[in-house]
Design an enzyme around this catalytic site. Structure first.
Site, PDB file in Angstrom:
ATOM      1  N   GLY A 221     -32.621  34.010 -37.945  1.00 40.09           N
ATOM      2  CA  GLY A 221     -33.077  32.633 -38.068  1.00 40.09           C
ATOM      3  C   GLY A 221     -32.433  31.863 -39.193  1.00 40.09           C
ATOM      4  N   ASP A 283     -21.100  30.520 -30.712  1.00 39.92           N
ATOM      5  CA  ASP A 283     -21.533  31.704 -31.453  1.00 39.92           C
ATOM      6  C   ASP A 283     -21.007  32.983 -30.813  1.00 39.92           C
ATOM      7  OD1 ASP A 283     -22.874  29.908 -33.017  1.00 39.92           O
ATOM      8  OD2 ASP A 283     -24.836  30.849 -32.817  1.00 39.92           O
TER       9      ASP A 283
END
Length: 523
Positions: A221, A283
């Site tokens: 996160g 990503d």
């Protein structure tokens, strides 16, 4: 040019022998289901009776065995993929400008352990997030996924999830972690659903029982692409088990190496789609190929334009997690409102960010760029400072981020900017060459006292790596006997990030280790 890193002939030969560019029928033909031949070199096996070569022109039958020996299982192996940071272009990229993202040396590690033929389960074990769940392979919805109108193959490009296939696995996902808190249960169920979708798409019912155990040194996160690293590891692992990847090996042509990387990346994107809905794909691309990419998305109905920066240099980086929760959506909306209120002014700031990104690309890709030269690093560092200042003007920094800049600047350690959405999250610092250890130690003490977490890492390193079999050589006496075997118990018992890195890390705290191999493609 393509290079293989730290290749050892025996392990590489074994990997080459398992790399077959075939269809799913190759999977059964190559006996991954445990029912193939044992590869007798001096004879054949027919109806359970083996022959042991020729004697005077005739075969001499062996005594019939009470039961057929099982085929050897695939050895335990490991796959690893790096996290990422956005180096230039945050927020501007949301408005159609370019950005640069690069791999970092913090990584996820996936150990794949085959089970005996009698065990018909597939298990996910992610101890870092307290997740463990098993499914019976024979009870999975194979008929739905194998239907001719739904079936996908390893070479297919999947750009959207099939609603019928998603619906077919929902009953299996709902059973995951029912007693966990809602937020953790969601993470577990996303992990389960994305894995099952990819597993059922690529595999078939004769797939061997397996356990997939994942450890990661990447903060969750924090905007470092942790979910994408899992996606890449899972994709590579399944494709290796299906024997649809060739290499990495020394003589692999660059074009073939890029095909292998793209194959892993495509299925990692499928995994990411299940979690994020409509991910950019950046990503998983960085995590797969390593180094860095420049990406730009001018039309959100289409994927971004991605330019691999194959020659992006490895740079020393200090990554600091502010341990402050952030909301990407909140920060993006903040900039949008500011742009609506001041379109010309904010538009010019976003244009300036775009110019910084392109300037950085020009500097880094120039023939004169030298990672050991402070002047080269200073030019990149100054662009990082400018980029950060522009982001501050958009209101997306945070006092905790500014405090890191203050501490780093005071000691003259390097050049610092926020990375990602801001509002918390992480900062990155490009380190000056030759920073005294005592200065870094002092900074670390200050950051610890103020509740930060610091990682000394490398920017622009390798992408997805393979350790086949799961054996490492560490310069110890055990190397004389083939190296240290990484078994499930050792892997699970490694304590924290440092323990994982010492045990299986690509660098392991002692430099690059013999055993890990990468698809390295350079322009």
């Amino acid at each position: 040019m393509y290079r293989v890193h730290n290749a050892t002939k025996n392990a590489m030969t074994q990997l080459i022998s398992n790399g077959v560019n075939g269809h799913h029928d190759d999977y059964d033909r190559l006996t991954l289901n445990g029912h193939g031949t044992n590869g007798l070199s001096n004879g054949t096996t027919t109806n359970g009776t083996a022959t042991n070569g020729e004697t005077n022109g005739k075969t001499t039958p062996r005594k019939r065995l009470d039961r057929k020996k099982s085929s050897p299982m695939m050895p335990a192996f490991m796959v690893s993929a790096p996290g990422k940071v956005i180096v230039f272009g945050e927020h501007a990229v949301v408005h159609g400008k370019a950005a640069i993202a690069a791999a970092i040396s913090l990584r996820s590690y996936l150990l794949v352990t085959s089970l005996s033929k009698s065990k018909r389960t597939v298990t996910l074990t992610f101890p870092d997030i307290d997740f463990n769940h098993s499914w019976n392979i024979d009870e999975l919805p194979w008929a739905t996924f194998q239907h001719p109108s739904k079936k996908k193959y390893y070479y297919d490009l999947v750009t959207s999830l099939d609603p019928d296939l998603v619906a077919a696995i929902q009953p299996l996902v709902k059973d995951v972690s029912p007693d966990k808190p809602a937020d953790l249960r969601k993470v577990h169920q996303n992990s389960a659903g994305s894995f099952l979708y990819m597993f059922l798409s690529l595999g078939n019912q004769s797939f061997p029982g397996c356990q997939y155990t994942l450890r990661s040194t990447i903060p969750i996160g924090a905007g470092l692409g942790s979910s994408a690293t899992i996606a890449v590891c899972m994709s590579a692992a399944l494709l290796l088990q299906l024997r649809t990847l060739s290499g990495p090996h020394p003589d692999q042509p660059p074009e073939e190496a890029r095909v292998q990387i793209e194959r892993i990346n495509r299925w990692a994107f499928v995994y990411e789609m299940f979690i994020h809905g409509n991910p950019s794909g950046v990503d998983n691309t960085v995590s797969t190929q390593g180094k860095a990419v420049m990406f730009q998305r001018t039309d959100y109905t289409r994927p971004p334009a991605v330019k691999p920066l194959w020659d992006f240099p490895e740079l020393p980086l200090l990554l600091v997690d502010t341990k402050t929760a952030k909301s990407t959506a909140h920060e993006v909306e903040k900039v949008r409102k500011l742009k609506d209120a001041h379109p010309k002014l904010v538009g010019s700031i976003l244009d300036a960010v775009d110019k910084v990104t392109h300037s950085a690309s020009d500097v880094i890709e120039h023939d004169d760029f030298d990672t050991d030269c402070e002047e080269s690093l200073r030019r990149v560092g100054e662009l990082m400072n400018i980029n950060h200042g522009l982001l501050v003007s958009l209101g997306v920094s945070h006092p905790r981020l500014e405090r890191v800049r203050e501490l780093v600047d005071h000691e003259g350690i390097g050049w610092t900017k926020l990375t990602g959405a801001g509002g918390g999250g992480c900062s990155i610092t490009l380190l000056r060459p030759g920073v005294p250890r005592e200065k870094l130690d002092k900074l670390e003490r200050q950051l610890d006292e103020e509740g930060y977490e610091k990682f000394e890492t490398t920017l622009g390193g390798d992408g997805v790596g393979v350790l086949w079999p799961a054996v490492l050589k560490n310069g110890m006496d055990e190397d004389d006997e083939g190296g240290m075997e990484i078994d499930l118990e050792k892997f699970l018992n490694a304590e924290g990030n440092e323990g994982v890195e010492r045990l299986v890390g690509v660098h392991g705290g002692v430099g690059e280790r013999e055993g890990w191999k990468f698809w390295r493609v350079e322009s």
